[in-house]
Design a protein around this motif. Structure first.
Motif, PDB file in Angstrom:
ATOM      1  N   VAL A  88       0.771  -1.265  -0.124  1.00 42.74           N
ATOM      2  CA  VAL A  88      -0.007   0.156  -0.079  1.00 42.74           C
ATOM      3  C   VAL A  88       0.922   1.017  -0.055  1.00 42.74           C
ATOM      4  O   VAL A  88       1.816   1.408   0.841  1.00 42.74           O
ATOM      5  CB  VAL A  88      -1.042  -0.148   1.382  1.00 42.74           C
ATOM      6  N   PRO A  89       0.527   2.153  -1.034  1.00 44.86           N
ATOM      7  CA  PRO A  89       1.454   3.722  -0.907  1.00 44.86           C
ATOM      8  C   PRO A  89       1.087   4.166   0.250  1.00 44.86           C
ATOM      9  O   PRO A  89      -0.142   4.409   0.808  1.00 44.86           O
ATOM     10  CB  PRO A  89       0.863   4.206  -2.203  1.00 44.86           C
ATOM     11  N   VAL A  90       2.122   4.911   1.019  1.00 41.82           N
ATOM     12  CA  VAL A  90       2.039   5.780   2.178  1.00 41.82           C
ATOM     13  C   VAL A  90       2.431   7.295   1.888  1.00 41.82           C
ATOM     14  O   VAL A  90       3.703   7.297   1.243  1.00 41.82           O
ATOM     15  CB  VAL A  90       2.897   5.008   3.122  1.00 41.82           C
ATOM     16  N   THR A  91       1.850   8.089   1.942  1.00 40.76           N
ATOM     17  CA  THR A  91       2.119   9.448   1.795  1.00 40.76           C
ATOM     18  C   THR A  91       1.937  10.434   3.109  1.00 40.76           C
ATOM     19  O   THR A  91       0.913  10.051   3.784  1.00 40.76           O
ATOM     20  CB  THR A  91       0.839  10.055   0.678  1.00 40.76           C
ATOM     21  N   VAL A  92       3.070  10.889   3.408  1.00 43.88           N
ATOM     22  CA  VAL A  92       2.883  11.602   4.631  1.00 43.88           C
ATOM     23  C   VAL A  92       3.155  13.382   4.332  1.00 43.88           C
ATOM     24  O   VAL A  92       3.875  13.676   3.274  1.00 43.88           O
ATOM     25  CB  VAL A  92       4.139  11.382   5.765  1.00 43.88           C
ATOM     26  N   SER A  93       2.587  14.143   5.185  1.00 36.17           N
ATOM     27  CA  SER A  93       2.685  15.473   4.906  1.00 36.17           C
ATOM     28  C   SER A  93       3.547  16.232   6.243  1.00 36.17           C
ATOM     29  O   SER A  93       2.890  15.977   7.147  1.00 36.17           O
ATOM     30  CB  SER A  93       1.108  16.051   4.786  1.00 36.17           C
ATOM     31  N   ASN A  94       4.420  16.854   5.751  1.00 34.46           N
ATOM     32  CA  ASN A  94       5.162  17.457   7.042  1.00 34.46           C
ATOM     33  C   ASN A  94       4.416  18.933   7.255  1.00 34.46           C
ATOM     34  O   ASN A  94       4.839  19.740   6.624  1.00 34.46           O
ATOM     35  CB  ASN A  94       6.773  17.833   6.839  1.00 34.46           C
ATOM     36  N   THR A  95       3.856  19.172   8.151  1.00 34.60           N
ATOM     37  CA  THR A  95       3.204  20.194   8.640  1.00 34.60           C
ATOM     38  C   THR A  95       4.115  21.180   9.630  1.00 34.60           C
ATOM     39  O   THR A  95       3.870  22.343  10.145  1.00 34.60           O
ATOM     40  CB  THR A  95       1.979  20.219   9.372  1.00 34.60           C
ATOM     41  N   ALA A  96       5.364  20.528   9.850  1.00 32.52           N
ATOM     42  CA  ALA A  96       6.517  21.226  10.762  1.00 32.52           C
ATOM     43  C   ALA A  96       7.123  22.491  10.144  1.00 32.52           C
ATOM     44  O   ALA A  96       7.028  22.306   8.823  1.00 32.52           O
ATOM     45  CB  ALA A  96       7.238  20.215  11.321  1.00 32.52           C
ATOM     46  N   THR A  97       7.852  23.070  10.634  1.00 37.14           N
ATOM     47  CA  THR A  97       8.624  24.133  10.191  1.00 37.14           C
ATOM     48  C   THR A  97       9.916  23.937   9.816  1.00 37.14           C
ATOM     49  O   THR A  97      10.662  24.509   9.367  1.00 37.14           O
ATOM     50  CB  THR A  97       8.785  25.225  11.193  1.00 37.14           C
ATOM     51  N   ASN A  98      10.339  22.422   9.882  1.00 32.15           N
ATOM     52  CA  ASN A  98      11.842  21.967   9.556  1.00 32.15           C
ATOM     53  C   ASN A  98      11.597  20.612   9.234  1.00 32.15           C
ATOM     54  O   ASN A  98      10.572  20.012   9.328  1.00 32.15           O
ATOM     55  CB  ASN A  98      12.822  22.187  10.777  1.00 32.15           C
ATOM     56  N   ALA A  99      12.404  19.934   8.599  1.00 39.69           N
ATOM     57  CA  ALA A  99      12.571  18.686   8.076  1.00 39.69           C
ATOM     58  C   ALA A  99      12.086  17.854   8.966  1.00 39.69           C
ATOM     59  O   ALA A  99      12.908  17.915  10.343  1.00 39.69           O
ATOM     60  CB  ALA A  99      13.728  18.299   7.317  1.00 39.69           C
TER      61      ALA A  99
END
Length: 156
Positions: A88-99
């Motif tokens: 299954v493909p997994v997509t994450v969204s980084n809502t933080a201000t750094n990596a």
């Protein structure tokens, strides 16, 4: 974890019963042999699930300072690879201000909600405001219609 094993046992028992019915038709085994083989299959499947769950827990426990990121994870549609493993493909969204990096536990379940397998996917160094991609792959071949859901997701 115990409740997942309890819910999985009926599925494994049904698979063992099918194996008993199929093997019993061959005429080259006694009922005792068939029952022994079925019990062994149930025990093996249970041991594999317990090992996968222990490995997932170990990986998640290794994440230090992680924040809950379950709302930042999206799963695609499960499919099977050429070896019969569910992916299954997994997509994450980084809502933080750094990596940030992500550890995502993906649970593979049958249509009745019984846990079949669990894995942890790590998606590293996602830039702030960006998305990262990964693929969760079951540890073994899974039969039937398999669904996936996010168990735990940590951003660190």
């Amino acid at each position: 974890m115990h409740s997942a094993w309890t819910r999985t046992l009926p599925v494994v028992a049904v698979l063992a019963a099918v194996a008993v019915g199929t093997t019993g038709c061959s005429g080259d085994s006694t009922p005792s042999d068939v029952a022994s083989k079925a019990a062994s299959a149930v025990q093996s499947a249970g041991a594999q699930l317990e090992a996968a769950a222990a490995e997932a827990k170990k990986k998640l426990d290794g994440v230090k300072g992680g924040a809950d990121a379950k709302s930042e994870v999206r799963l695609g549609t499960p499919s099977k690879d050429s070896d019969g493993h569910s992916t299954v493909p997994v997509t994450v969204s980084n809502t933080a201000t750094n990596a940030k990096s992500f550890a995502v536990q993906v649970n593979f379940r049958d249509t009745g909600g019984n846990l079949l397998d669990t894995v942890v996917v790590t998606i590293s160094d996602v830039a702030p405001g960006a998305t990262g991609q990964g693929t969760a792959r079951s540890t073994r071949s899974l039969s039937g219609d398999v669904q996936a859901n996010v168990g735990t997701a940590l951003r660190y």
